[in-house]
Design a protein around this motif. Structure first.
Motif, PDB file in Angstrom:
ATOM      1  N   MET A   1       0.808  -1.217   0.000  1.00  0.00           N
ATOM      2  CA  MET A   1       0.000   0.000   0.000  1.00  0.00           C
ATOM      3  C   MET A   1       0.846   1.274   0.000  1.00  0.00           C
ATOM      4  N   LYS A   2       2.172   1.151   0.049  1.00  0.00           N
ATOM      5  CA  LYS A   2       3.013   2.340   0.096  1.00  0.00           C
ATOM      6  C   LYS A   2       4.072   2.333  -0.999  1.00  0.00           C
ATOM      7  N   THR A   3       4.942   1.334  -1.011  1.00  0.00           N
ATOM      8  CA  THR A   3       6.049   1.309  -1.981  1.00  0.00           C
ATOM      9  C   THR A   3       6.134  -0.039  -2.693  1.00  0.00           C
ATOM     10  N   GLU A   4       5.019  -0.700  -2.850  1.00  0.00           N
ATOM     11  CA  GLU A   4       5.002  -1.999  -3.529  1.00  0.00           C
ATOM     12  C   GLU A   4       4.573  -1.805  -4.980  1.00  0.00           C
ATOM     13  N   ILE A   5       5.442  -2.119  -5.923  1.00  0.00           N
ATOM     14  CA  ILE A   5       5.140  -1.941  -7.333  1.00  0.00           C
ATOM     15  C   ILE A   5       4.395  -3.161  -7.870  1.00  0.00           C
ATOM     16  N   THR A   6       3.710  -2.985  -8.980  1.00  0.00           N
ATOM     17  CA  THR A   6       2.918  -4.069  -9.564  1.00  0.00           C
ATOM     18  C   THR A   6       3.764  -5.256 -10.000  1.00  0.00           C
ATOM     19  N   PRO A   7       4.924  -5.081 -10.659  1.00  0.00           N
ATOM     20  CA  PRO A   7       5.732  -6.257 -11.005  1.00  0.00           C
ATOM     21  C   PRO A   7       6.100  -7.117  -9.802  1.00  0.00           C
ATOM     22  N   LEU A   8       6.287  -6.493  -8.635  1.00  0.00           N
ATOM     23  CA  LEU A   8       6.600  -7.278  -7.440  1.00  0.00           C
ATOM     24  C   LEU A   8       5.401  -8.123  -7.017  1.00  0.00           C
ATOM     25  N   ILE A   9       4.196  -7.563  -7.111  1.00  0.00           N
ATOM     26  CA  ILE A   9       3.003  -8.347  -6.775  1.00  0.00           C
ATOM     27  C   ILE A   9       2.872  -9.532  -7.723  1.00  0.00           C
ATOM     28  N   ILE A  10       3.153  -9.322  -8.992  1.00  0.00           N
ATOM     29  CA  ILE A  10       3.101 -10.416  -9.958  1.00  0.00           C
ATOM     30  C   ILE A  10       4.104 -11.499  -9.593  1.00  0.00           C
ATOM     31  N   MET A  11       5.315 -11.093  -9.237  1.00  0.00           N
ATOM     32  CA  MET A  11       6.335 -12.065  -8.833  1.00  0.00           C
ATOM     33  C   MET A  11       5.913 -12.808  -7.566  1.00  0.00           C
ATOM     34  N   THR A  12       5.304 -12.106  -6.633  1.00  0.00           N
ATOM     35  CA  THR A  12       4.854 -12.744  -5.392  1.00  0.00           C
ATOM     36  C   THR A  12       3.797 -13.804  -5.673  1.00  0.00           C
ATOM     37  N   LYS A  13       2.861 -13.481  -6.551  1.00  0.00           N
ATOM     38  CA  LYS A  13       1.820 -14.460  -6.892  1.00  0.00           C
ATOM     39  C   LYS A  13       2.402 -15.659  -7.643  1.00  0.00           C
ATOM     40  N   LEU A  14       3.400 -15.434  -8.458  1.00  0.00           N
ATOM     41  CA  LEU A  14       4.045 -16.551  -9.143  1.00  0.00           C
ATOM     42  C   LEU A  14       4.759 -17.465  -8.149  1.00  0.00           C
ATOM     43  N   GLU A  15       5.406 -16.868  -7.153  1.00  0.00           N
ATOM     44  CA  GLU A  15       6.074 -17.670  -6.129  1.00  0.00           C
ATOM     45  C   GLU A  15       5.080 -18.471  -5.291  1.00  0.00           C
ATOM     46  N   GLN A  16       3.843 -17.961  -5.212  1.00  0.00           N
ATOM     47  CA  GLN A  16       2.784 -18.669  -4.486  1.00  0.00           C
ATOM     48  C   GLN A  16       1.993 -19.611  -5.397  1.00  0.00           C
TER      49      GLN A  16
END
Length: 277
Positions: free
Chosen positions: A224-239
Motif C-alpha cells: 500500500m506504500k512502496t510496492e510496485i505491480t511487477p513485485l506483486i506479480i512475482m509474489t503471486k508466481l512464487e505462491q
C-alpha cells in the motif's frame, strides 16, 4: 517495334513474401504467442474472480504507484534528456566523449546493481543520503530516481541524431532576422525534435513501467506504500497463483498498450504538423 518493359525497382531484400513470412513468424514466436498465453491463462478465472484479483486494494495501490512513478520518470527524462542531448551536440568541453559514452551505462549495467548502488548512496546513512533532509530510500521518490536512471538513455539517443542533423544555417538565419534564442528554439529547433522526443518518452515510460531489478531494492516493498505491480506479480508466481499473476499482467498490458497507442498517435500528429510547416 516493341517497347522495352520498364525495369523493376531493385529491392535490398528480394522476395517480399518470404521475408514477410519470416518477419511474422519471428514476431509471433517472440511477442504474440507469449502475450496470447497470458490472456489464455487468465481466461481460467471467472469474471467475478478476475475483478476480485485486479481490483484488490493492494493491487490498485500498486497500479497507482507503478504508473505514477513511471510517468513522472518519463517526464523528467524528457526534459533533461533534451537538455543533455543539446549540450553534447552544441558544445565542446573536456571529457565530452567519455560523458557521452556513460549515457549508455544503464543499458549495460545489471539493473540489480543499479538498485543496490542507489540504495547505498541515498540511504539515511549513505554517502549522499546523510546530507539530504528528507528520506529517499523506501519512498516513491527513490523509486522515481531508479526509473529515471534506467530510462535516461532513451530520450538522449533519440534526440541527439536529430540535433546533429539540423542545419546551423537555419539558426543563423533566425538570429539574423532578429529572433531571440528562445524564439529560435521554439520555432526552428523544437518542432524538429518533437517526434523523436515523444518516441524517447514512450520508450522511457514503457521501460519504467516494467522495471523490477533496480526498483525492488530501493522501494522497500511495503504494501500500500512502496510496492510496485511487477513485485506483486512475482509474489503471486512464487505462491503458484498463476491465474492471479496473469490477471494483473493483463491489466498492466492493456493499460500500457492504450497509453503507448495514444503517445504514438501524438507522435504521428507532431510529425505531420512538422512536415506541413
Amino acid at each position: 517495334m516493341t517497347l522495352a518493359k520498364p525495369a523493376r525497382p531493385s529491392r535490398s531484400l528480394p522476395g517480399f513474401g518470404l521475408t514477410l513470412g519470416f518477419s511474422l513468424f519471428y514476431l509471433s514466436l517472440l511477442v504474440l504467442l507469449p502475450l496470447s498465453m497470458v490472456f489464455l491463462k487468465t481466461a481460467g478465472l471467472s469474471w467475478e474472480e478476475f475483478l476480485g484479483v485486479v481490483t484488490d486494494k493492494r493491487v490498485v495501490a500498486s497500479y497507482k504507484l507503478s504508473f505514477g512513478t513511471a510517468f513522472l520518470a518519463a517526464v523528467i527524462n524528457l526534459v533533461f534528456g533534451i537538455l543533455i542531448a543539446w549540450v553534447f551536440t552544441r558544445y565542446r568541453f573536456p571529457f565530452r566523449r567519455l560523458l557521452d559514452g556513460l549515457i549508455d551505462l544503464p543499458f549495460a549495467l545489471p539493473t540489480a546493481v543499479a538498485g543496490i548502488a542507489l540504495t547505498t548512496l541515498y540511504a539515511e546513512q549513505g554517502w549522499i543520503g546523510q546530507w539530504i533532509p528528507f528520506k529517499i530510500v523506501y519512498t516513491p521518490i527513490g523509486i522515481t530516481m531508479a526509473l529515471v536512471f534506467v530510462g535516461l538513455p532513451f530520450v538522449v539517443r533519440m534526440v541527439q541524431p536529430i540535433l546533429q542533423g539540423l542545419e546551423r544555417e537555419l539558426e543563423e538565419a533566425s538570429y539574423m532576422m532578429g529572433a531571440t534564442r528562445l524564439q529560435t528554439f521554439q520555432h526552428i529547433i523544437f518542432p524538429e525534435i518533437v517526434p523523436a522526443a515523444l518516441t524517447g518518452f514512450a520508450l522511457t515510460f514503457a521501460r519504467a513501467l516494467g522495471e523490477y531489478g533496480s526498483v525492488v531494492f530501493i522501494a522497500g516493498n511495503m504494501p500500500m506504500k512502496t510496492e510496485i505491480t511487477p513485485l506483486i506479480i512475482m509474489t503471486k508466481l512464487e505462491q503458484y497463483d498463476y491465474a492471479g499473476a496473469t490477471a494483473i499482467a493483463v491489466v498492466m498490458l492493456v493499460i500500457s498498450f492504450i497509453l503507448l497507442l495514444c503517445i504514438n498517435g501524438l507522435q504521428w500528429w507532431a510529425s505531420r504538423k512538422t512536415e506541413e510547416n
